[in-house]
Write a protein that holds these residues in place. Structure first.
Motif, PDB file in Angstrom:
ATOM      1  N   CYS A 126      33.751  40.074  41.517  1.00  0.00           N
ATOM      2  CA  CYS A 126      34.045  39.950  40.087  1.00  0.00           C
ATOM      3  C   CYS A 126      32.982  39.054  39.459  1.00  0.00           C
ATOM      4  O   CYS A 126      32.424  38.171  40.120  1.00  0.00           O
ATOM      5  CB  CYS A 126      35.414  39.301  39.839  1.00  0.00           C
ATOM      6  SG  CYS A 126      36.829  40.107  40.571  1.00  0.00           S
TER       7      CYS A 126
ATOM      8  N   THR B  53      31.941  42.843  35.328  1.00  0.00           N
ATOM      9  CA  THR B  53      33.392  42.953  35.113  1.00  0.00           C
ATOM     10  C   THR B  53      33.770  42.160  33.858  1.00  0.00           C
ATOM     11  O   THR B  53      34.538  41.194  33.926  1.00  0.00           O
ATOM     12  CB  THR B  53      34.180  42.423  36.330  1.00  0.00           C
ATOM     13  OG1 THR B  53      33.790  41.053  36.587  1.00  0.00           O
ATOM     14  CG2 THR B  53      33.935  43.269  37.565  1.00  0.00           C
TER      15      THR B  53
ATOM     16  N   GLU C  68      35.799  42.721  31.428  1.00  0.00           N
ATOM     17  CA  GLU C  68      37.217  42.702  31.068  1.00  0.00           C
ATOM     18  C   GLU C  68      38.007  41.742  31.965  1.00  0.00           C
ATOM     19  O   GLU C  68      38.861  40.981  31.492  1.00  0.00           O
ATOM     20  CB  GLU C  68      37.795  44.110  31.152  1.00  0.00           C
ATOM     21  CG  GLU C  68      37.119  45.121  30.250  1.00  0.00           C
ATOM     22  CD  GLU C  68      37.287  44.805  28.771  1.00  0.00           C
ATOM     23  OE1 GLU C  68      38.172  43.998  28.423  1.00  0.00           O
ATOM     24  OE2 GLU C  68      36.519  45.363  27.956  1.00  0.00           O
ATOM     25  N   LEU C  69      37.738  41.772  33.269  1.00  0.00           N
ATOM     26  CA  LEU C  69      38.399  40.827  34.165  1.00  0.00           C
ATOM     27  C   LEU C  69      37.952  39.403  33.871  1.00  0.00           C
ATOM     28  O   LEU C  69      38.763  38.452  33.965  1.00  0.00           O
ATOM     29  CB  LEU C  69      38.113  41.179  35.626  1.00  0.00           C
ATOM     30  CG  LEU C  69      38.836  42.406  36.178  1.00  0.00           C
ATOM     31  CD1 LEU C  69      38.311  42.757  37.567  1.00  0.00           C
ATOM     32  CD2 LEU C  69      40.346  42.184  36.226  1.00  0.00           C
ATOM     33  N   ASP C  70      36.695  39.231  33.508  1.00  0.00           N
ATOM     34  CA  ASP C  70      36.207  37.899  33.164  1.00  0.00           C
ATOM     35  C   ASP C  70      36.951  37.366  31.944  1.00  0.00           C
ATOM     36  O   ASP C  70      37.348  36.189  31.900  1.00  0.00           O
ATOM     37  CB  ASP C  70      34.702  37.942  32.879  1.00  0.00           C
ATOM     38  CG  ASP C  70      33.895  38.437  34.068  1.00  0.00           C
ATOM     39  OD1 ASP C  70      34.453  38.515  35.183  1.00  0.00           O
ATOM     40  OD2 ASP C  70      32.705  38.763  33.883  1.00  0.00           O
TER      41      ASP C  70
ATOM     42  N   ASP D 251      37.394  47.890  35.999  1.00  0.00           N
ATOM     43  CA  ASP D 251      37.373  46.788  35.036  1.00  0.00           C
ATOM     44  C   ASP D 251      37.597  47.322  33.621  1.00  0.00           C
ATOM     45  O   ASP D 251      38.371  46.748  32.841  1.00  0.00           O
ATOM     46  CB  ASP D 251      36.034  46.061  35.136  1.00  0.00           C
ATOM     47  CG  ASP D 251      35.911  44.932  34.137  1.00  0.00           C
ATOM     48  OD1 ASP D 251      36.510  43.862  34.368  1.00  0.00           O
ATOM     49  OD2 ASP D 251      35.226  45.121  33.103  1.00  0.00           O
TER      50      ASP D 251
ATOM     51  N   VAL E  95      41.266  48.065  33.115  1.00  0.00           N
ATOM     52  CA  VAL E  95      42.038  46.847  32.846  1.00  0.00           C
ATOM     53  C   VAL E  95      41.889  46.454  31.380  1.00  0.00           C
ATOM     54  O   VAL E  95      42.854  46.059  30.712  1.00  0.00           O
ATOM     55  CB  VAL E  95      41.594  45.697  33.772  1.00  0.00           C
ATOM     56  CG1 VAL E  95      42.245  44.377  33.355  1.00  0.00           C
ATOM     57  CG2 VAL E  95      41.940  46.016  35.221  1.00  0.00           C
TER      58      VAL E  95
ATOM     59  N   TYR F 187      47.179  41.069  38.272  1.00  0.00           N
ATOM     60  CA  TYR F 187      46.098  41.864  38.857  1.00  0.00           C
ATOM     61  C   TYR F 187      45.689  41.278  40.203  1.00  0.00           C
ATOM     62  O   TYR F 187      45.548  40.057  40.352  1.00  0.00           O
ATOM     63  CB  TYR F 187      44.889  41.876  37.924  1.00  0.00           C
ATOM     64  CG  TYR F 187      43.716  42.672  38.459  1.00  0.00           C
ATOM     65  CD1 TYR F 187      43.591  44.021  38.181  1.00  0.00           C
ATOM     66  CD2 TYR F 187      42.738  42.072  39.247  1.00  0.00           C
ATOM     67  CE1 TYR F 187      42.528  44.762  38.683  1.00  0.00           C
ATOM     68  CE2 TYR F 187      41.669  42.806  39.752  1.00  0.00           C
ATOM     69  CZ  TYR F 187      41.569  44.147  39.462  1.00  0.00           C
ATOM     70  OH  TYR F 187      40.521  44.880  39.964  1.00  0.00           O
TER      71      TYR F 187
END
Length: 478
Positions: A41, A51, A53-55, A243, A246, A266
């Motif tokens: 990630c 990533t 969106e995850l960040d 990502d 998400v 998640y």
């Protein structure tokens, strides 16, 4: 017989993650990647993977920074999420084995307490034939669009009422189904529980990001720039694709005006495929850190304060934590390996009880999602009986006695900061001991330097392994 009841009480003020009153219970969405390692990630400092969106989610979430899959391969970890128990207790020692219907699942518990439930994406802990007691519809899911194992482009799915092939990318279709479920039930009188299990980034790595700037050339030079084999490019592209999905989910929750009352949790089902970026020693399939440590984010806007927690936890903890929040009570609950993480998240508890891991006692069983579901669909369309009668129950009604002198495979006992390994192969046993706080890459074996600690942890590990054998033999159901 399983007996599930729901208790209704007022909100306690001790912690944000406490039992919720009936009219204030949140929607719950469990999202899981397939083969994404801890280090894969942006927010975990991967050298190049994208990533965003995850960040962004990590900045708004409780980040469980020392979070582990219950097993280093997919099926067992999924059984741990469903039951809160080590997967061998549930009859899932390796990939492709079936979880026994004697188990009470998180979906059954939430369904009984008033949630509408849906499963979307990969299954791999049972059959998807509706008549099988191991299918999603038989273990607590009201709606489902499900693949047996990993799938990719134009996949075949099982769903309530039959089978279908859909055109498109599997991870996108999985999120499409999740969002459709949320749109359908957002205005209903029941809170929603969705399990979204992506097929990515598992091989064959044929999915690609959607409308991502520079996607055609993304990760083109990973071998020359980072020393990672170029054939892993598809793996990283699929991480960027999931990502994006998400991000779609989080945006959809905001657009539906239900984000503040929705928990999104998640994680991944096991360590990554690339040891250089797994975040630990080794990779998927290993009991060393790189095979077990995975990303984990819990977002609940307005309720959970963003923070990073380094207390160890694992996928078995999802079940008791979520059931506590949802105020769902399981009568005759068999022994859990998972613990309620509310006190840890609230800061009132800094340590977690020891965690046991065990893999390789027996081999896995191959499951080809598309070809099996395609055959099932064609048989149904032709009015023929199932071509896979053996897949309805497999060995779920067998309770063989286990040889208590045979602890085959690779087991570990994590009692932070200590991690003891017990490796039994070909009748030979090897023991290793590491201090994870000082040696996160598990390079300095202390078993000979600290024999007292080694023997103490080995005794605890073997006691736990015997309790796992007890469960696997069916004693928890008596």
């Amino acid at each position: 017989m399983k007996l599930i009841t729901a208790t209704m009480c007022s909100i306690a003020a001790a912690t944000a993650l406490t039992a919720q009153a009936e009219d204030q219970r949140p929607n719950i969405i469990l999202v899981m990647a397939d083969d994404q390692g801890y280090g894969d990630c942006g927010y975990t400092d991967h050298p190049f993977v994208k990533t965003p969106e995850l960040d962004a989610m990590a900045k708004q979430s409780v980040v469980l920074d020392q979070f582990y899959a219950a097993a280093p391969v997919c099926s067992p970890t999924r059984a741990s999420v469903m039951t809160g128990r080590h997967p061998m207790r549930t009859n899932v020692p390796n990939h492709g084995h079936y979880m026994r219907p004697n188990e009470t699942t998180i979906a059954e518990a939430l369904q009984a307490s008033g949630y509408v439930t849906g499963h979307f994406g990969k299954w791999h802990i049972g059959s998807v034939q509706p008549e099988s007691p191991t299918s999603p519809g038989q273990v607590g899911f009201d709606e489902w669009l499900t693949g047996l194992n990993f799938f990719d482009q134009d996949p075949y799915f099982a769903k309530k009422g039959g089978y279908i092939q859909l055109k498109g990318q599997g991870s996108v279709l999985t999120m499409d189904a999740t969002i459709d479920f949320l749109e359908k039930h957002k205005a209903g009188d029941k809170p929603m529980f969705a399990v979204t299990w992506f097929p990515a980034p598992h091989d064959p790595h044929e999915e690609v990001p959607v409308d991502f700037p520079g996607a055609d050339t993304l990760y083109n030079d990973i071998e020359s720039m980072h020393g990672i084999k170029q054939h892993f490019r598809g793996y990283f592209l699929e991480i960027t694709l999931l990502d994006q999905q998400v991000g779609r989910l989080r945006k959809a929750l905001r657009d539906m005006n239900i984000a503040d009352n929705t928990i999104v949790w998640y994680c991944s089902d096991n360590g990554g495929l690339v040891k250089e970026s797994s975040g630990g020693r080794a990779k998927k399939g290993s009991i060393y850190e790189g095979g077990l440590r995975v990303p984990s984010l819990i977002e609940w806007p307005g309720t959970l304060k963003p923070q990073t927690i380094s207390t160890p936890s694992n996928t078995s903890d999802i079940y008791p934590t979520i059931l506590k929040i949802a105020n769902a009570t399981v009568t005759n609950q068999p022994p859990l390996d998972g613990v309620d993480l509310a006190p840890i998240i609230a800061g009132s508890q800094k340590e977690r009880p020891a965690m046991g891991f065990w893999h390789g006692y027996t081999g896995g069983q191959p499951t080809w999602s598309d070809r099996i579901i395609k055959a099932l669909m064609e048989a149904k369309q032709a009015g023929k009986p199932t071509p896979f009668p053996e897949r309805l129950k497999k060995n779920i009604e067998q309770f063989p006695k286990r040889d208590r002198s045979n602890f085959n495979g690779h087991a570990a006992w994590t009692k932070w900061p200590w991690k003891l390994h017990r490796i039994v192969r070909g009748g030979k046993e090897k023991v290793e001991l590491y201090n994870l706080s000082k040696d996160p890459m598990e390079q300095n074996d202390l078993s000979q330097k600290d024999p007292k600690q080694t023997q103490l942890l080995l005794k605890e590990l073997e006691s736990w392994q015997n309790s796992v054998f007890d469960s696997w033999e069916g004693k928890d159901y008596q």
